[in-house]
Design a protein around this motif. Structure first.
Motif, mmCIF file in Angstrom:
data_model
loop_
_atom_site.group_PDB
_atom_site.id
_atom_site.type_symbol
_atom_site.label_atom_id
_atom_site.label_comp_id
_atom_site.label_asym_id
_atom_site.label_seq_id
_atom_site.Cartn_x
_atom_site.Cartn_y
_atom_site.Cartn_z
ATOM 1 N N GLN A 159 0.810 -1.215 0.000
ATOM 2 C CA GLN A 159 0.000 0.000 0.000
ATOM 3 C C GLN A 159 0.846 1.268 0.000
ATOM 4 O O GLN A 159 0.310 2.365 -0.127
ATOM 5 N N ASP A 160 2.150 1.141 0.185
ATOM 6 C CA ASP A 160 3.047 2.292 0.239
ATOM 7 C C ASP A 160 3.051 3.020 -1.107
ATOM 8 O O ASP A 160 3.333 2.435 -2.150
ATOM 9 N N ASN A 162 5.074 4.892 -2.317
ATOM 10 C CA ASN A 162 6.399 4.898 -2.936
ATOM 11 C C ASN A 162 6.867 3.492 -3.320
ATOM 12 O O ASN A 162 7.964 3.313 -3.819
ATOM 13 N N THR A 165 2.876 -0.496 -5.846
ATOM 14 C CA THR A 165 1.432 -0.524 -5.600
ATOM 15 C C THR A 165 0.638 -1.125 -6.763
ATOM 16 O O THR A 165 -0.583 -1.202 -6.696
#
Length: 215
Positions: A159-160, A162, A165
Motif C-alpha cells: 500500500q506504500d 512509494n 502498488t
C-alpha cells in the motif's frame, strides 16, 4: 529398510497433490476436457501456468493464472465463486479483431457513462470460433483497481505510495444473456487497452492437475 524408516522417520518429501485450481502454482500443468463445444485453444489441451497475477479492487482481490499451451496462445484463468464454483478462461484480442467483431463505433459506446452499451457480434474470425456469444450487455463500468504481476494469495498487496502498488486501471465488463460468454476491457494509465473474450465453464472442465517441479 522399512524398519529403519520407521525408527528414524521417513524424511523424504511427500508428493504434492492438486485438488482445486486455487492451489495451482507456477510450473503446474492442467489438462482440459475434450469437449467439442470448446474453442480449439482449450479443447483437449494441456496448459502450463507461466505466471500468477493479482487484481486488487476496493473490496476484493482476484487471482489470475496465466497459461500457455502447445499452440502458443497465452490464456488467462480466474475463478468464479457463484453458487456452484466455475472457472473463467479468456484470450486477448487485437484492435483489428475488435473492429471485425463489433465495429469500432459500437465498441466505443462501452466507455459512454450513460449508454448501457450493448454489442452484437458481426463477423467471427476463425481464431475466435466458439469464444463468443451473439449479444453482449454491459454489467460493470469503469471499475477501478490495481494490477500486480505478483501472487498475493492470502496477502495484502503493498500500500506504500512509494512502493510497488501495482498498475492502476479501469475495467469494463460485458456478458451475454447466458452469462457463459464475456467481454472484458482494461484501460491502463497512458491509454494502453487490453480487450479479452472469455467463457465460463464448470470446474470439471479441468480433467487433471500435474504438479510442476518446485524444488
Amino acid at each position: 529398510m522399512s524398519f529403519l524408516k520407521g525408527l528414524f522417520g521417513d524424511k523424504s518429501p511427500k508428493a504434492r497433490v492438486i485438488r482445486h485450481p486455487r492451489e495451482l502454482m507456477r510450473g503446474d500443468i492442467i489438462s482440459l476436457d475434450n469437449d467439442f463445444g470448446l474453442p480449439a485453444q482449450l479443447r483437449d489441451q494441456s496448459l502450463e501456468v507461466i505466471a500468477i497475477n493479482t487484481y486488487e479492487f476496493e473490496r476484493n482481490q482476484e487471482i489470475e493464472w496465466q497459461l500457455k499451451g502447445a499452440g502458443g496462445d497465452t490464456l488467462f484463468m480466474t475463478l468464479v465463486d457463484d453458487d456452484e464454483p466455475q472457472v473463467h478462461l479468456s484470450l486477448k484480442i487485437s484492435r483489428a479483431e475488435v473492429e471485425t467483431l463489433f465495429g469500432l463505433d459500437a465498441f466505443g459506446n462501452i466507455f459512454e457513462e450513460d449508454s448501457q452499451a450493448s454489442l452484437s457480434t458481426q463477423h467471427i474470425p476463425e481464431r475466435l470460433e466458439q469464444w463468443l456469444g451473439n449479444q453482449y450487455h454491459e454489467v460493470s463500468f469503469a471499475l477501478f483497481g490495481y494490477f500486480h504481476r505478483e501472487d498475493y494469495r492470502g496477502l495484502k498487496p503493498p500500500q506504500d505510495a512509494n512502493g510497488a502498488t501495482g498498475e492502476p486501471f479501469e475495467r469494463y465488463e460485458l456478458e451475454d444473456d447466458s452469462e457463459q460468454f464475456s467481454l472484458e476491457v482494461e484501460v491502463f494509465e497512458g491509454g494502453e487497452t487490453d480487450v479479452l473474450v472469455g467463457l465460463t465453464r464448470p470446474l470439471s472442465l479441468i480433467r487433471e492437475y500435474w504438479p510442476g517441479n518446485h524444488s
